[in-house]
Write an enzyme that holds these catalytic residues in place. Structure first.
Site, PDB file in Angstrom:
ATOM      1  N   LYS A 253       0.757  -1.125  -0.341  1.00  0.00           N
ATOM      2  CA  LYS A 253       0.127   0.058  -0.230  1.00  0.00           C
ATOM      3  C   LYS A 253       0.962   1.486  -0.318  1.00  0.00           C
ATOM      4  CE  LYS A 253      -3.484   2.416   2.488  1.00  0.00           C
ATOM      5  NZ  LYS A 253      -4.544   2.302   3.247  1.00  0.00           N
ATOM      6  N   LYS A 314      -2.245  -1.479  -3.947  1.00  0.00           N
ATOM      7  CA  LYS A 314      -3.013  -0.757  -4.267  1.00  0.00           C
ATOM      8  C   LYS A 314      -2.066   0.772  -3.973  1.00  0.00           C
ATOM      9  CE  LYS A 314      -6.126   1.901  -0.642  1.00  0.00           C
ATOM     10  NZ  LYS A 314      -6.593   1.967   0.765  1.00  0.00           N
TER      11      LYS A 314
HETATM   12  C1  PBG Z   1      -8.012   3.656   5.394  1.00  0.00           C
HETATM   13  C2  PBG Z   1      -8.244   3.321   3.881  1.00  0.00           C
HETATM   14  C3  PBG Z   1      -7.482   4.122   2.616  1.00  0.00           C
HETATM   15  C4  PBG Z   1      -8.336   3.607   1.678  1.00  0.00           C
HETATM   16  C5  PBG Z   1      -8.683   2.584   1.577  1.00  0.00           C
HETATM   17  N1  PBG Z   1      -8.067   2.196   3.124  1.00  0.00           N
HETATM   18  C6  PBG Z   1      -7.502   5.616   2.901  1.00  0.00           C
HETATM   19  C7  PBG Z   1      -5.801   5.510   3.429  1.00  0.00           C
HETATM   20  O1  PBG Z   1      -4.899   5.158   2.916  1.00  0.00           O
HETATM   21  O2  PBG Z   1      -5.492   7.185   3.907  1.00  0.00           O
HETATM   22  C8  PBG Z   1      -8.711   4.265   0.633  1.00  0.00           C
HETATM   23  C9  PBG Z   1      -8.837   3.810  -0.866  1.00  0.00           C
HETATM   24  C10 PBG Z   1      -9.539   4.789  -2.079  1.00  0.00           C
HETATM   25  O3  PBG Z   1      -9.231   5.606  -2.559  1.00  0.00           O
HETATM   26  O4  PBG Z   1     -10.864   4.387  -2.645  1.00  0.00           O
HETATM   27  N2  PBG Z   1      -6.444   2.706   5.561  1.00  0.00           N
END
Ligand code: PBG
Length: 392
Positions: A253, A314
């Site tokens: 991520k 991601k």
């Molecule tokens: C929370 C989380 C996030 C997303 C999914 N889970 C936001 C972040 O990490 O700030 C982002 C999903 C998206 O942008 O569609 N930890």
């Protein structure tokens, strides 16, 4: 030869039978057993001015395999199906109507209850049978230590229960991270010096995951990027008897600008700090640097060793190389998150008429499969499934 004469060479013979060339151009042609006429072919139905040339001597012509839709679909290497989709759903309970999210046209915070059920029922009618739940926590329930995350009766936990009671065969995924519940807007607990505490945060992530499992979640998905959380969550689940609850780890991520609209949806962006409490304005001390590739291998090895069942990359479209990397370095299923900013870009271009939305979206989904993703988390889950079913 002028162009008039060249064109004359290409004129169709009146007999209708193919002519053999009388000219032998090289020795290779002499020894080849049966060579079709290499000379100019009949030229009908081409625009005036089309040059007349002898066929190239090509043993391989890839275009032969692209000649018709029937054949293209017969040999297509990757296909996308609603079975691959995991649909994110935003849930709120500040009133009984769905609230549009400005930066994500077509996506709503759904009112807890019937509206959530209706939305999921629609998704199921198109073959989407997997959802991931994101709760919008009211400000008065947010704290610096985010205890609401493991409230057994919290919005997230109640939504899981509601969905599993209504649709027992629905696969319900959850998000494990503190940000929707943390008044500082971080995935973990923030110290006064502005450090996101790793091991302390994990204690609460474990409680959060267990509370979600108790509510009936099928898959818990740590998105927080704390070190060691997958193993700790696995042990906590097993200790409580949830050996059948899976872990989909957000393995790679990245600290991405593409999460902007999601943070609008949940009002979960990092908050400004104060004189006595520094709050980092971004998540770069725990989410990965977008410049890094090898580091994804390190994360993947840790997650596999700690017991992850599914690994996720991601964001999606800018990170297809990382999807391919995990596909090739691990036997685990790979998921990819087509994130909010990617959705927003496609919607914005489509609204302006700059892209054919259906074609662009289905292409993106197919490319995720080509890169090696088994599962695709996408806000386009319902729309793309309608398109795949042939609907407008
Ligand atoms: C929370 C989380 C996030 C997303 C999914 N889970 C936001 C972040 O990490 O700030 C982002 C999903 C998206 O942008 O569609 N930890």
């Amino acid at each position: 030869m002028n162009t008039q004469q060249l064109r004359g060479l290409g004129r169709a013979p009146t007999t209708g039978c193919p002519r053999r060339s009388l000219v032998i151009r090289n020795v290779a042609e002499l020894t080849r057993p049966t060579v079709a006429a290499p000379a100019a072919r009949p030229r009908v139905g081409v625009p005036e001015g089309t040059p007349v040339v002898p066929p190239q001597d090509l043993p391989s012509r890839p275009r032969r395999n692209r000649r018709s839709e029937t054949f293209r679909s017969a040999i297509r290497e990757n296909i996308v199906s609603p079975a691959n989709f995991i649909l994110p759903i935003f849930v709120h309970e500040e009133g009984s109507t769905n609230i549009p999210i400005a930066s994500m046209p077509g996506i709503f915070r759904l009112a807890f209850g019937k509206n959530v059920i209706d939305y999921v029922a629609e998704a199921r009618s198109y073959g989407v049978n997997q959802v991931v739940i994101f709760p919008k926590t009211p400000d008065h329930l947010k704290t610096t230590t985010a205890e609401e995350a493991f409230n057994r009766n919290g919005l997230s936990q109640r939504t899981i229960r509601l969905l599993k009671d209504t649709f027992p065969d629905l696969e319900v995924y959850t998000d494990v991270a503190l940000d929707p519940y943390n008044s500082d807007g971080h995935d973990g607990i923030v110290s006064d010096a502005g450090v996101i505490l790793n091991d302390e945060t994990i204690e609460y992530l474990c409680r959060q995951a267990v509370s979600q499992a108790e509510a009936g979640a099928d898959v818990v998905s740590p998105s927080d990027m704390m070190d060691g959380r997958v193993g700790a969550i696995r042990r906590a689940l097993d200790r409580e008897g949830f050996t059948n609850v899976s872990i989909m780890s957000y393995t790679a991520k990245y600290a991405s600008a593409y999460y902007g609209p999601f943070r609008d949806a949940l009002a979960s962006a990092p908050k400004p700090g104060q004189a006595h409490r520094r709050i980092p304005p971004n998540k770069k001390t725990y989410q990965m640097d977008p410049a890094n590739y090898r580091e994804a291998v390190r994360e993947a090895r840790a997650d596999e060793a700690e017991g992850a069942d599914i690994m996720m990359v991601k964001p999606g479209m800018p990170y297809l190389d990382v999807v391919r990397l995990l596909r090739e370095t691990s036997p685990l299923p790979v998921a990819v998150y087509h994130v909010s900013g990617e959705y927003a870009m496609l919607k914005a271009a489509a609204e302006r008429g700059w892209l054919n939305e259906k074609d662009a979206v289905l292409e993106a989904m197919t490319c995720f499969r080509r890169a090696g993703a088994d599962l695709i988390l996408t806000y386009y889950g319902i729309e793309a499934s309608k398109w795949l079913a042939g609907e407008k």
